[in-house]
Design a protein around this motif. Structure first.
Motif, PDB file in Angstrom:
ATOM      1  N   LEU A   1       0.824  -1.215   0.000  1.00 36.36           N
ATOM      2  CA  LEU A   1       0.000   0.000   0.000  1.00 36.36           C
ATOM      3  C   LEU A   1       0.859   1.266   0.000  1.00 36.36           C
ATOM      4  O   LEU A   1       0.507   2.258  -0.649  1.00 36.36           O
ATOM      5  N   THR A   2       1.972   1.231   0.718  1.00 35.79           N
ATOM      6  CA  THR A   2       2.882   2.373   0.718  1.00 35.79           C
ATOM      7  C   THR A   2       3.436   2.595  -0.683  1.00 35.79           C
ATOM      8  O   THR A   2       3.508   3.736  -1.160  1.00 35.79           O
ATOM      9  N   GLY A   3       3.821   1.512  -1.338  1.00 35.36           N
ATOM     10  CA  GLY A   3       4.331   1.607  -2.704  1.00 35.36           C
ATOM     11  C   GLY A   3       3.289   2.152  -3.666  1.00 35.36           C
ATOM     12  O   GLY A   3       3.597   2.986  -4.522  1.00 35.36           O
ATOM     13  N   ILE A   4       2.051   1.693  -3.515  1.00 31.24           N
ATOM     14  CA  ILE A   4       0.974   2.184  -4.386  1.00 31.24           C
ATOM     15  C   ILE A   4       0.738   3.676  -4.151  1.00 31.24           C
ATOM     16  O   ILE A   4       0.682   4.461  -5.111  1.00 31.24           O
ATOM     17  N   SER A   5       0.617   4.072  -2.884  1.00 29.01           N
ATOM     18  CA  SER A   5       0.341   5.487  -2.605  1.00 29.01           C
ATOM     19  C   SER A   5       1.505   6.371  -3.056  1.00 29.01           C
ATOM     20  O   SER A   5       1.288   7.411  -3.694  1.00 29.01           O
ATOM     21  N   ASN A   6       2.730   5.971  -2.757  1.00 35.27           N
ATOM     22  CA  ASN A   6       3.884   6.762  -3.189  1.00 35.27           C
ATOM     23  C   ASN A   6       4.015   6.782  -4.710  1.00 35.27           C
ATOM     24  O   ASN A   6       4.360   7.811  -5.290  1.00 35.27           O
ATOM     25  N   GLY A   7       3.743   5.655  -5.340  1.00 31.02           N
ATOM     26  CA  GLY A   7       3.794   5.601  -6.804  1.00 31.02           C
ATOM     27  C   GLY A   7       2.811   6.566  -7.446  1.00 31.02           C
ATOM     28  O   GLY A   7       3.142   7.284  -8.394  1.00 31.02           O
ATOM     29  N   ILE A   8       1.593   6.596  -6.924  1.00 27.51           N
ATOM     30  CA  ILE A   8       0.582   7.525  -7.436  1.00 27.51           C
ATOM     31  C   ILE A   8       1.053   8.965  -7.242  1.00 27.51           C
ATOM     32  O   ILE A   8       0.957   9.796  -8.150  1.00 27.51           O
ATOM     33  N   ILE A   9       1.568   9.260  -6.058  1.00 25.87           N
ATOM     34  CA  ILE A   9       2.006  10.628  -5.751  1.00 25.87           C
ATOM     35  C   ILE A   9       3.212  11.014  -6.606  1.00 25.87           C
ATOM     36  O   ILE A   9       3.224  12.082  -7.236  1.00 25.87           O
ATOM     37  N   PHE A  10       4.225  10.166  -6.677  1.00 24.26           N
ATOM     38  CA  PHE A  10       5.439  10.511  -7.407  1.00 24.26           C
ATOM     39  C   PHE A  10       5.203  10.592  -8.911  1.00 24.26           C
ATOM     40  O   PHE A  10       5.883  11.336  -9.610  1.00 24.26           O
ATOM     41  N   LYS A  11       4.218   9.856  -9.408  1.00 17.39           N
ATOM     42  CA  LYS A  11       3.899   9.901 -10.835  1.00 17.39           C
ATOM     43  C   LYS A  11       3.375  11.283 -11.235  1.00 17.39           C
ATOM     44  O   LYS A  11       3.488  11.680 -12.383  1.00 17.39           O
ATOM     45  N   THR A  12       2.826  12.025 -10.284  1.00 19.23           N
ATOM     46  CA  THR A  12       2.332  13.370 -10.575  1.00 19.23           C
ATOM     47  C   THR A  12       3.474  14.378 -10.693  1.00 19.23           C
ATOM     48  O   THR A  12       3.251  15.509 -11.094  1.00 19.23           O
ATOM     49  N   GLY A  13       4.673  13.971 -10.309  1.00 19.76           N
ATOM     50  CA  GLY A  13       5.792  14.896 -10.295  1.00 19.76           C
ATOM     51  C   GLY A  13       5.902  15.640  -8.974  1.00 19.76           C
ATOM     52  O   GLY A  13       6.770  16.483  -8.796  1.00 19.76           O
ATOM     53  N   LEU A  14       4.998  15.326  -8.052  1.00 22.19           N
ATOM     54  CA  LEU A  14       5.011  15.941  -6.726  1.00 22.19           C
ATOM     55  C   LEU A  14       5.614  14.944  -5.746  1.00 22.19           C
ATOM     56  O   LEU A  14       6.076  13.879  -6.140  1.00 22.19           O
ATOM     57  N   ASN A  15       5.597  15.274  -4.467  1.00 22.86           N
ATOM     58  CA  ASN A  15       6.062  14.326  -3.464  1.00 22.86           C
ATOM     59  C   ASN A  15       5.073  14.309  -2.317  1.00 22.86           C
ATOM     60  O   ASN A  15       4.113  15.069  -2.320  1.00 22.86           O
ATOM     61  N   ASN A  16       5.305  13.438  -1.351  1.00 19.49           N
ATOM     62  CA  ASN A  16       4.349  13.325  -0.249  1.00 19.49           C
ATOM     63  C   ASN A  16       4.699  14.241   0.924  1.00 19.49           C
ATOM     64  O   ASN A  16       4.190  14.077   2.018  1.00 19.49           O
ATOM     65  N   GLY A  17       5.544  15.228   0.669  1.00 23.37           N
ATOM     66  CA  GLY A  17       5.853  16.238   1.680  1.00 23.37           C
ATOM     67  C   GLY A  17       6.658  15.668   2.825  1.00 23.37           C
ATOM     68  O   GLY A  17       7.511  14.808   2.643  1.00 23.37           O
ATOM     69  N   GLY A  18       6.370  16.123   4.017  1.00 23.03           N
ATOM     70  CA  GLY A  18       7.031  15.615   5.205  1.00 23.03           C
ATOM     71  C   GLY A  18       8.525  15.855   5.191  1.00 23.03           C
ATOM     72  O   GLY A  18       9.015  16.863   4.685  1.00 23.03           O
ATOM     73  N   TYR A  19       9.243  14.890   5.739  1.00 24.45           N
ATOM     74  CA  TYR A  19      10.682  15.043   5.884  1.00 24.45           C
ATOM     75  C   TYR A  19      11.431  14.956   4.563  1.00 24.45           C
ATOM     76  O   TYR A  19      12.625  15.248   4.509  1.00 24.45           O
TER      77      TYR A  19
END
Length: 192
Positions: free
Chosen positions: A126-144
């Motif tokens: 699930l982490t890979g899926i969520s990060n993959g979706i986010i990174f595919k947009t050219g953005l990142n998931n923020g945070g650290y």
């Protein structure tokens, strides 16, 4: 005329990017509340710090993530510029809201957490899926990741190296709080 068409295309891509960012953040919040928080597995990031502080001080994870994100948002604005800050401002608001909104999901979907290895693998997927979706947009998931980018820019080092050091510290603190076995599960998640 040509500029209007380019602006329209850019606005559509902008909206599409944020729709997918929102989907990725929602999946991440569900994963956090359904699996990560109940098991006390710390994989790094703002959610990892929130898990530790929830256990030690009974602090609301959504508030812990929000306050960390606010600090990182200010740093982002000061060191990285408007493009990164716009996405970070959105993440600062939306991700903690999703964590709060999904906080009771483990009462709706009753998951047997006894098979920790199976749950760990599922967290990684699930982490890979969520990060993959986010990174595919050219953005990142923020945070650290923002802090990692700032450190990398200032030290002329790689973002990956900075990110690994920051998250390793968080995981090790999680290991002190939750035990070495949880660190081993976190490592499995990080490698999936």
């Amino acid at each position: 005329m040509k500029d209007n068409i380019i602006d329209t295309i850019s606005k559509k891509n902008y909206i599409k990017r944020y729709v997918f960012l929102t989907l990725g953040l929602l999946i991440s919040a569900i994963n956090y509340n359904l699996f990560v928080l109940p098991l006390g597995i710390v994989c790094g990031g703002t959610s990892g710090v929130a898990t530790i502080l929830n256990f030690l001080l009974n602090l609301d994870p959504s508030l812990v993530v929000f306050f960390q994100s606010c600090i990182l948002l200010v740093l982002c604005f000061c060191f990285l510029g408007l493009d990164d800050t716009t996405a970070m401002a959105y993440i600062t608001i939306v991700y903690p809201l999703f964590i709060k909104a999904t906080s009771g999901i483990n009462q709706i979907f009753l998951i047997n957490h006894e098979d920790i290895l199976l749950i760990t693998i599922f967290i990684g997927i699930l982490t890979g899926i969520s990060n993959g979706i986010i990174f595919k947009t050219g953005l990142n998931n923020g945070g650290y990741g923002i802090l990692s980018k700032i450190i990398a820019n200032k030290n002329k080092s790689s973002i990956t190296k900075s990110n690994m050091i920051i998250n390793s510290i968080i995981v090790l603190v999680g290991g002190i709080v939750f035990g070495i076995n949880k660190v081993l599960y976190a490592i499995i998640i990080l490698f999936i």
